[in-house]
Design a protein around this motif. Structure first.
Motif, short mmCIF file in Angstrom:
data_model
loop_
_atom_site.label_atom_id
_atom_site.label_comp_id
_atom_site.label_asym_id
_atom_site.label_seq_id
_atom_site.Cartn_x
_atom_site.Cartn_y
_atom_site.Cartn_z
N MET A 178 158.81 67.30 56.92
CA MET A 178 157.81 66.39 56.39
C MET A 178 158.38 64.97 56.39
SD MET A 178 155.90 66.25 52.69
CE MET A 178 154.70 67.52 53.06
N TYR A 179 157.53 64.03 56.70
CA TYR A 179 157.97 62.66 56.59
C TYR A 179 157.00 61.83 55.78
CZ TYR A 179 155.37 62.41 61.06
OH TYR A 179 154.45 62.53 62.06
N HIS A 180 157.55 60.76 55.20
CA HIS A 180 156.81 59.92 54.27
C HIS A 180 156.57 58.55 54.92
CE1 HIS A 180 156.06 59.04 49.81
NE2 HIS A 180 155.44 58.13 50.53
N ILE A 181 155.32 58.12 54.85
CA ILE A 181 154.92 56.85 55.44
C ILE A 181 154.32 55.98 54.33
CG2 ILE A 181 153.45 55.73 57.17
CD1 ILE A 181 153.33 58.74 58.38
N HIS A 189 141.94 46.48 59.17
CA HIS A 189 143.39 46.71 59.18
C HIS A 189 143.74 48.04 58.52
CE1 HIS A 189 144.78 42.25 59.53
NE2 HIS A 189 144.62 42.78 60.71
N ALA A 190 143.11 48.30 57.39
CA ALA A 190 143.39 49.54 56.65
C ALA A 190 143.06 50.77 57.49
CB ALA A 190 142.61 49.55 55.33
N GLU A 191 141.91 50.72 58.14
CA GLU A 191 141.51 51.86 58.98
C GLU A 191 142.44 52.02 60.17
OE1 GLU A 191 137.42 50.84 59.71
OE2 GLU A 191 136.73 51.95 57.94
N LEU A 192 142.86 50.92 60.79
CA LEU A 192 143.80 51.01 61.92
C LEU A 192 145.13 51.62 61.47
CD1 LEU A 192 143.27 47.63 63.81
CD2 LEU A 192 142.87 49.93 64.71
N CYS A 193 145.60 51.23 60.31
CA CYS A 193 146.86 51.78 59.80
C CYS A 193 146.73 53.29 59.56
CB CYS A 193 147.27 51.07 58.51
SG CYS A 193 147.83 49.37 58.74
N ALA A 194 145.62 53.70 58.95
CA ALA A 194 145.40 55.13 58.71
C ALA A 194 145.28 55.89 60.03
CB ALA A 194 144.16 55.34 57.85
N GLU A 195 144.62 55.31 61.01
CA GLU A 195 144.48 55.96 62.31
C GLU A 195 145.85 56.14 62.98
OE1 GLU A 195 141.64 53.48 64.33
OE2 GLU A 195 139.97 54.24 63.11
N GLU A 196 146.74 55.18 62.79
CA GLU A 196 148.09 55.32 63.36
C GLU A 196 148.84 56.46 62.70
OE1 GLU A 196 149.37 54.03 66.10
OE2 GLU A 196 147.48 52.95 66.38
N VAL A 197 148.64 56.65 61.42
CA VAL A 197 149.25 57.80 60.72
C VAL A 197 148.77 59.09 61.38
CG1 VAL A 197 149.31 59.13 58.57
CG2 VAL A 197 149.55 56.63 58.50
N LEU A 198 147.47 59.15 61.63
CA LEU A 198 146.88 60.37 62.20
C LEU A 198 147.35 60.63 63.62
CD1 LEU A 198 143.23 60.01 60.85
CD2 LEU A 198 145.19 61.20 59.82
N LYS A 199 147.70 59.59 64.36
CA LYS A 199 148.18 59.74 65.74
C LYS A 199 149.63 60.21 65.81
CE LYS A 199 145.35 55.99 67.63
NZ LYS A 199 145.43 54.64 68.22
N MET A 200 150.33 60.11 64.71
CA MET A 200 151.74 60.48 64.73
C MET A 200 151.88 61.98 64.95
SD MET A 200 153.27 57.99 61.84
CE MET A 200 154.92 58.21 62.44
N PRO A 201 152.99 62.38 65.59
CA PRO A 201 153.17 63.80 65.88
C PRO A 201 153.26 64.64 64.61
CG PRO A 201 155.12 62.52 66.50
CD PRO A 201 154.09 61.56 66.03
N GLY A 202 152.91 65.88 64.76
CA GLY A 202 153.00 66.82 63.65
C GLY A 202 151.66 67.11 63.02
N ASP A 203 151.63 68.19 62.29
CA ASP A 203 150.42 68.60 61.57
C ASP A 203 150.20 67.68 60.38
OD1 ASP A 203 151.30 72.05 62.02
OD2 ASP A 203 149.94 70.82 63.22
N PRO A 204 148.96 67.60 59.92
CA PRO A 204 148.68 66.81 58.72
C PRO A 204 149.54 67.21 57.53
CG PRO A 204 146.63 67.41 59.79
CD PRO A 204 147.73 68.14 60.51
N SER A 205 149.86 68.49 57.43
CA SER A 205 150.66 68.97 56.30
C SER A 205 152.10 68.46 56.35
CB SER A 205 150.66 70.49 56.26
OG SER A 205 151.27 71.00 57.42
N GLU A 206 152.51 67.91 57.49
CA GLU A 206 153.87 67.40 57.64
C GLU A 206 153.98 65.92 57.29
OE1 GLU A 206 156.01 68.89 61.25
OE2 GLU A 206 153.98 69.57 61.75
N LYS A 207 152.85 65.32 56.91
CA LYS A 207 152.83 63.88 56.62
C LYS A 207 152.45 63.66 55.16
CE LYS A 207 151.02 63.36 61.24
NZ LYS A 207 149.84 63.04 62.04
#
Length: 129
Positions: A1-4, A14-32
């Protein structure tokens, strides 16, 4: 798990773009795990960060994807607040929305993004509209 840690300003896009970048990161949602932070520089109405449209917009995108997040707030210098939140969480990454400014504009008004990049001591991802 990693913390952002995601710095949220008053700009919903800007807020939506930042959240979208989180979602594009590798790994399952449960790992973020995400901390959304907003720093109030002026808050005469006493609003809470969870009442702000940009914070809610980012949270909604994370909710829809099943990413665990928390909202935190502070007052004062936004760059210091973002860096402090990242240090406190021992975050793996900071994501922040950048603004296009001329060199003169940066010199006169400073840049939260620039300060975070230079002082964070950890990886910083900058999104741009």
């Amino acid at each position: 798990m990693y913390h952002i840690v995601v710095g949220i300003d008053e700009d919903e896009e800007h807020a939506e773009l930042c959240a979208e970048e989180v979602l594009k990161m590798p790994g399952d949602p449960s790992e973020k795990r995400v901390t959304l932070i907003h720093s109030f520089t002026d808050n005469p109405s006493g609003a809470s960060a969870t009442q702000l449209t940009p914070v809610r917009a980012a949270g909604d995108l994370l909710d829809e994807a099943g990413v665990e997040y928390e909202v935190t707030e502070s007052s004062g210098d936004p760059a210091d607040a973002i860096i402090d939140a990242a240090d406190e969480a021992d975050a793996d990454l900071i994501i922040i929305g950048g603004r296009k400014r001329s060199p003169t504009g940066k010199a006169l008004f400073g840049s939260v993004t620039q300060t975070v990049i230079l002082n964070a001591g950890r990886p910083v991802m900058v999104t741009s509209v």
